[in-house]
Every structure is written in structure tokens, then in C-alpha cells.
Design a protein around this motif. Structure first.
Motif, PDB file in Angstrom:
ATOM      1  N   SER A   1       1.008  11.997   0.303  1.00 46.58           N
ATOM      2  CA  SER A   1       1.415  11.654  -1.122  1.00 46.58           C
ATOM      3  C   SER A   1       1.444  10.186  -1.352  1.00 46.58           C
ATOM      4  O   SER A   1       1.645   9.417  -0.548  1.00 46.58           O
ATOM      5  CB  SER A   1       2.790  12.258  -1.552  1.00 46.58           C
ATOM      6  OG  SER A   1       3.880  11.608  -0.794  1.00 46.58           O
ATOM      7  N   LEU A   2       0.781   9.920  -2.669  1.00 48.77           N
ATOM      8  CA  LEU A   2       0.942   8.693  -3.007  1.00 48.77           C
ATOM      9  C   LEU A   2       1.580   8.193  -4.327  1.00 48.77           C
ATOM     10  O   LEU A   2       1.670   9.278  -5.082  1.00 48.77           O
ATOM     11  CB  LEU A   2      -0.548   8.022  -3.495  1.00 48.77           C
ATOM     12  CG  LEU A   2      -1.624   8.391  -2.264  1.00 48.77           C
ATOM     13  CD1 LEU A   2      -2.937   8.206  -2.788  1.00 48.77           C
ATOM     14  CD2 LEU A   2      -1.498   7.393  -0.928  1.00 48.77           C
ATOM     15  N   ASN A   3       2.205   7.356  -4.450  1.00 45.62           N
ATOM     16  CA  ASN A   3       2.998   6.789  -5.623  1.00 45.62           C
ATOM     17  C   ASN A   3       1.723   6.438  -6.704  1.00 45.62           C
ATOM     18  O   ASN A   3       0.649   5.899  -6.273  1.00 45.62           O
ATOM     19  CB  ASN A   3       4.155   5.653  -5.593  1.00 45.62           C
ATOM     20  CG  ASN A   3       3.447   4.461  -5.100  1.00 45.62           C
ATOM     21  OD1 ASN A   3       2.163   4.026  -5.283  1.00 45.62           O
ATOM     22  ND2 ASN A   3       4.240   3.835  -4.006  1.00 45.62           N
ATOM     23  N   ASP A   4       2.095   6.002  -8.107  1.00 44.14           N
ATOM     24  CA  ASP A   4       1.207   5.666  -8.939  1.00 44.14           C
ATOM     25  C   ASP A   4       0.348   4.181  -8.554  1.00 44.14           C
ATOM     26  O   ASP A   4      -0.715   4.067  -8.761  1.00 44.14           O
ATOM     27  CB  ASP A   4       1.695   5.587 -10.428  1.00 44.14           C
ATOM     28  CG  ASP A   4       2.325   6.680 -10.954  1.00 44.14           C
ATOM     29  OD1 ASP A   4       1.656   7.701 -10.323  1.00 44.14           O
ATOM     30  OD2 ASP A   4       3.169   6.922 -11.773  1.00 44.14           O
ATOM     31  N   LYS A   5       1.197   3.169  -8.206  1.00 42.65           N
ATOM     32  CA  LYS A   5       0.626   2.214  -7.796  1.00 42.65           C
ATOM     33  C   LYS A   5      -0.387   2.300  -6.722  1.00 42.65           C
ATOM     34  O   LYS A   5      -1.639   1.553  -6.642  1.00 42.65           O
ATOM     35  CB  LYS A   5       1.583   1.092  -7.318  1.00 42.65           C
ATOM     36  CG  LYS A   5       1.109  -0.338  -6.817  1.00 42.65           C
ATOM     37  CD  LYS A   5       2.277  -1.091  -6.634  1.00 42.65           C
ATOM     38  CE  LYS A   5       1.952  -2.629  -6.396  1.00 42.65           C
ATOM     39  NZ  LYS A   5       2.875  -3.599  -6.068  1.00 42.65           N
ATOM     40  N   GLN A   6      -0.081   3.006  -5.750  1.00 42.00           N
ATOM     41  CA  GLN A   6      -1.049   3.303  -4.440  1.00 42.00           C
ATOM     42  C   GLN A   6      -2.456   4.010  -5.106  1.00 42.00           C
ATOM     43  O   GLN A   6      -3.319   3.741  -4.525  1.00 42.00           O
ATOM     44  CB  GLN A   6      -0.356   4.235  -3.458  1.00 42.00           C
ATOM     45  CG  GLN A   6       0.862   3.435  -2.684  1.00 42.00           C
ATOM     46  CD  GLN A   6       1.448   4.439  -1.816  1.00 42.00           C
ATOM     47  OE1 GLN A   6       1.627   5.383  -2.125  1.00 42.00           O
ATOM     48  NE2 GLN A   6       1.935   3.722  -0.651  1.00 42.00           N
ATOM     49  N   LYS A   7      -2.285   5.118  -6.048  1.00 42.09           N
ATOM     50  CA  LYS A   7      -3.295   5.775  -6.551  1.00 42.09           C
ATOM     51  C   LYS A   7      -4.227   4.865  -7.258  1.00 42.09           C
ATOM     52  O   LYS A   7      -5.350   4.983  -7.202  1.00 42.09           O
ATOM     53  CB  LYS A   7      -2.739   6.861  -7.509  1.00 42.09           C
ATOM     54  CG  LYS A   7      -1.948   8.017  -6.734  1.00 42.09           C
ATOM     55  CD  LYS A   7      -1.538   9.051  -7.898  1.00 42.09           C
ATOM     56  CE  LYS A   7      -0.887  10.046  -7.189  1.00 42.09           C
ATOM     57  NZ  LYS A   7      -0.397  11.263  -7.939  1.00 42.09           N
ATOM     58  N   GLU A   8      -3.516   3.981  -8.169  1.00 43.59           N
ATOM     59  CA  GLU A   8      -4.449   2.937  -8.983  1.00 43.59           C
ATOM     60  C   GLU A   8      -5.299   2.090  -8.000  1.00 43.59           C
ATOM     61  O   GLU A   8      -6.584   1.786  -8.054  1.00 43.59           O
ATOM     62  CB  GLU A   8      -3.660   2.156  -9.680  1.00 43.59           C
ATOM     63  CG  GLU A   8      -3.190   3.109 -10.732  1.00 43.59           C
ATOM     64  CD  GLU A   8      -4.172   3.599 -11.722  1.00 43.59           C
ATOM     65  OE1 GLU A   8      -5.254   2.971 -11.987  1.00 43.59           O
ATOM     66  OE2 GLU A   8      -3.983   4.742 -12.326  1.00 43.59           O
ATOM     67  N   ALA A   9      -4.477   1.640  -6.782  1.00 43.67           N
ATOM     68  CA  ALA A   9      -5.161   0.801  -5.741  1.00 43.67           C
ATOM     69  C   ALA A   9      -6.339   1.656  -5.056  1.00 43.67           C
ATOM     70  O   ALA A   9      -7.484   1.041  -4.822  1.00 43.67           O
ATOM     71  CB  ALA A   9      -4.116   0.232  -4.859  1.00 43.67           C
ATOM     72  N   LEU A  10      -6.192   2.830  -4.799  1.00 41.77           N
ATOM     73  CA  LEU A  10      -7.133   3.537  -4.278  1.00 41.77           C
ATOM     74  C   LEU A  10      -8.393   3.983  -5.121  1.00 41.77           C
ATOM     75  O   LEU A  10      -9.485   3.751  -4.593  1.00 41.77           O
ATOM     76  CB  LEU A  10      -6.669   4.944  -3.828  1.00 41.77           C
ATOM     77  CG  LEU A  10      -7.487   5.898  -2.721  1.00 41.77           C
ATOM     78  CD1 LEU A  10      -8.010   5.251  -1.632  1.00 41.77           C
ATOM     79  CD2 LEU A  10      -6.753   7.002  -2.535  1.00 41.77           C
TER      80      LEU A  10
END
Length: 373
Positions: A336-345
């Protein structure tokens, strides 16, 4: 009979049962027995081979060892090779069971090797790798200290049996369907010992033996594994009539390790790293039996990649050098990813020329559902 096929010697298959093996030996023994082939060295040698083969295949424990290791010696691990079957005794040792005493027996009253003993020992993984000294406690028959093994009371000596002349056996001529044979029967006066003890030793009651508890130090070499058998020559039961003592066989059992997995003389482990470290490269700490070591994982390492640490494996038993340690890298993918990690990805994917529209569509569709659109 090193490197010879016992099944072939008796002319039976490897799945032969006890009765088939006994029948095959009886047939061959009748043909090649020295009493039927006087001064025939070839027949005598053939008889010896059949006797040796029967002694192994008729004994379930020796047969299992032979089937597994190709030798009846309990040392199937390679600690020490031997094809010495002197403990089997003379030609006539097994004829009482097969032929009811219908053949002459040789050396029935001669020296006999003592019985073998076994001991199971448990080792930790580290002990099996580097070797260890262990104390083994056993109970065995030893020479009586009061009568020095004679069986006679101190100050007295056994006398030679006047019925068998000290041989322990009486010769009897028998007529059978196969012809006339000389039969040796155990002397009923001395019980086969060849000696008469008028005043038995009070300590051993005339047996010449005492049960003793012994603690033996065993030096186990590094590199052993579960299933290995280590022979200690002469540490078994006391021999008969001056014969050598039997042997003590140490059966090795190794407790599995939580981290290290052994394959031959190599060690295998798994090391988990993150997606980022696998992509950029990193330095990881790898556990070995010698202690932790540092290893540089290059950038771009794929999950399942295996690295080798030379000389960090298992020592060769009684040999030189060691095996290697193999490290399998497992790249952990986040569940699972948080919003910040998703945007970075997403930024990372776009930099790679990958489309991120599907994520936007899924997000929009989710919002529409919330708003009822």
C-alpha cells in the motif's frame, strides 16, 4: 567384497525377502561348502563370498546400510571406509539357523568380536559446521575387575573341560539327504566355553563381565550433517575369548537453522531489500556462520538475483576448504502507498515515459461515485 554386489552373489533381486535370501544361500552353501569341496580354493573363496553376502542381507540393519551406502559398515558418511567383515565369525556361525547344525563349524570356540553399540547425538547447526567435542555416556560390558575376565573366583582358575578337551564342541557324524556331513555340537558339559569353573566369581557370577557406565569424549569434525555416522573403533562391548571389543557408532542429528539452509557444503539464505534500494543500489548486512559481513548490492538488482560469498559455507569433513554461501535477493514491493508516495511514483513513471492516465481515470471514477455522478 568391496564394490561387489551382494544380491548378485546370492543370485537374488534387490527386493528379495528374508526367506528367498535364506533359500538362495542354502543352495549355494550346499554346492560350495569346504566339506564338500576339500582342497578346492576356488570353492572355498566362493563360499566365503556367499557367507559374507548372507551375513549382510539377512540382517535388516546391515542390509539398510548396504543399500544406502554400498557398504555394510555403519560408517556410511565417509569418515572412514572399511570392508572388514571379521566380526562375522567363521564359516559355521550361521549354519545352526540354516541347516540345524548339519555342517562342521570352524573356530566356534575361538575369539569373537564384541557387539557394536550405537548412540544418537544432537548438534546445533553451528556445532555441525565447526565441529565440537561432546561427552557421550554409555553402558557396556567390560572385563570383570575382580577375576580379570576369567569368571573364576580370585585364587582359582578354570579347568579344561574333559569332555570336549577345551574345544567347546563335540564332533558328530550325520547322514542327510545331501550326503554324510560332520556336525559340531556344543559341548553339554561346559556349555561351549571349553572350561569348567568350579568356583564362580561372586562379582560377575562366572561370566567374566561387568556392566560399566562410561563417559567418552568424542571429537566431532566440522562439516558433519544429519545421517552421518561416526565410528569409534573398540568402544563397544567386550569381545569373547580374547576377541577384540566391538565398535561404537555415533549417529549424527543436526537441528535445522532458522536462517541458514544447507545444500551439500553450501549455505543458502534470503535477504530482503526495498524497491528503492534495489533500483539505486545499497550496502546490506549479510549474516554468515562466521558473523555478519557487508555486501554492496549494485543498482538495478532484480528480485531473485543470487550473489555468492566465497568460502563462507560448510567445511569438507576431514578435508580441505569450505563451500560457499549464496544470498538470494528478494525485492519487497509495497502492498500500500500513501498519497505522497503515489505522487512520487507517478513522477517516476512519467519520467520513464509510462502513462499514468489509468490512475487518474480510476480516481475520477471513484470521486464520481461518491458524488453520485
Amino acid at each position: 567384497m568391496a564394490n561387489k554386489d551382494y544380491y548378485e552373489t546370492l543370485g537374488v533381486g534387490k527386493d528379495a525377502g528374508e526367506e528367498e535370501i535364506k533359500k538362495a544361500f542354502k543352495k549355494g552353501a550346499l554346492k560350495y561348502h569346504p566339506d564338500r569341496n576339500p582342497d578346492n580354493k576356488e570353492a572355498e573363496d566362493k563360499f566365503k563370498e556367499m557367507n559374507e553376502a548372507y551375513q549382510v542381507l539377512s540382517n535388516s540393519e546391515k542390509r539398510a546400510r548396504y543399500d544406502q551406502y554400498g557398504t555394510a559398515d555403519a560408517n556410511g558418511s565417509g569418515f572412514e571406509g572399511s570392508s572388514d567383515f571379521s566380526g562375522f565369525g567363521g564359516f559355521g556361525d550361521i549354519f545352526g539357523d540354516i541347516f540345524g547344525g548339519g555342517f562342521s563349524s570352524r573356530n566356534q570356540n575361538g575369539p569373537k568380536k564384541g557387539a557394536d553399540l550405537e548412540y544418537n547425538i544432537n548438534l546445533t547447526f553451528e556445532e555441525s559446521v565447526f565441529g565440537v567435542e561432546k561427552d557421550v555416556s554409555i553402558t557396556r560390558n567390560e572385563k570383570c575387575g575382580d577375576c580379570n575376565g576369567s569368571g573364576a573366583k580370585a585364587g582359582t582358575t578354570p579347568k579344561t573341560c574333559d569332555k570336549c578337551g577345551g574345544n567347546g564342541q563335540i564332533k558328530v557324524q550325520r547322514n542327510t539327504a545331501f550326503g554324510s556331513f560332520a556336525s559340531m555340537s556344543t559341548c553339554d558339559k561346559c556349555g561351549g566355553s571349553g572350561k569348567i569353573i568350579s568356583e564362580p566369581c561372586k562379582t560377575c557370577h562366572g561370566s567374566g563381565k561387568q556392566r560399566k557406565n562410561r563417559k567418552i569424549k568424542v571429537n566431532i569434525p566440522g562439516g558433519v550433517d544429519t545421517g552421518n555416522v561416526m565410528p569409534l573403533r573398540g568402544q563397544g562391548e567386550q569381545g569373547e575369548k580374547g576377541g577384540p571389543a566391538g565398535d561404537l557408532y555415533i549417529n549424527i542429528r543436526v537441528t535445522p537453522h532458522k536462517t541458514f539452509k544447507r545444500k551439500g557444503i553450501d549455505i543458502h539464505i534470503e535477504s530482503h531489500i526495498s524497491f528503492g534500494y534495489a533500483s539505486m543500489g545499497t550496502e546490506i548486512k549479510v549474516p554468515t556462520v562466521d558473523g555478519d559481513v557487508k555486501y554492496k548490492v549494485p543498482g538495478g538488482t532484480q528480485s531473485g538475483t543470487v550473489f555468492r560469498l566465497k568460502g563462507k559455507g560448510i567445511p569438507r569433513v576431514n578435508g580441505h576448504g569450505r563451500g560457499d554461501q549464496y544470498v538470494k535477493v528478494i525485492v519487497d514491493i509495497p502492498k500500500s502507498l500513501n498519497d505522497k508516495q503515489k505522487e512520487a511514483l507517478k513522477v517516476f513513471m512519467q519520467a520513464n515515459g509510462e502513462s499514468v492516465e489509468i490512475f487518474e481515470e480510476n480516481k475520477k471514477s471513484f470521486v464520481d461515485k461518491i458524488l453520485g455522478k
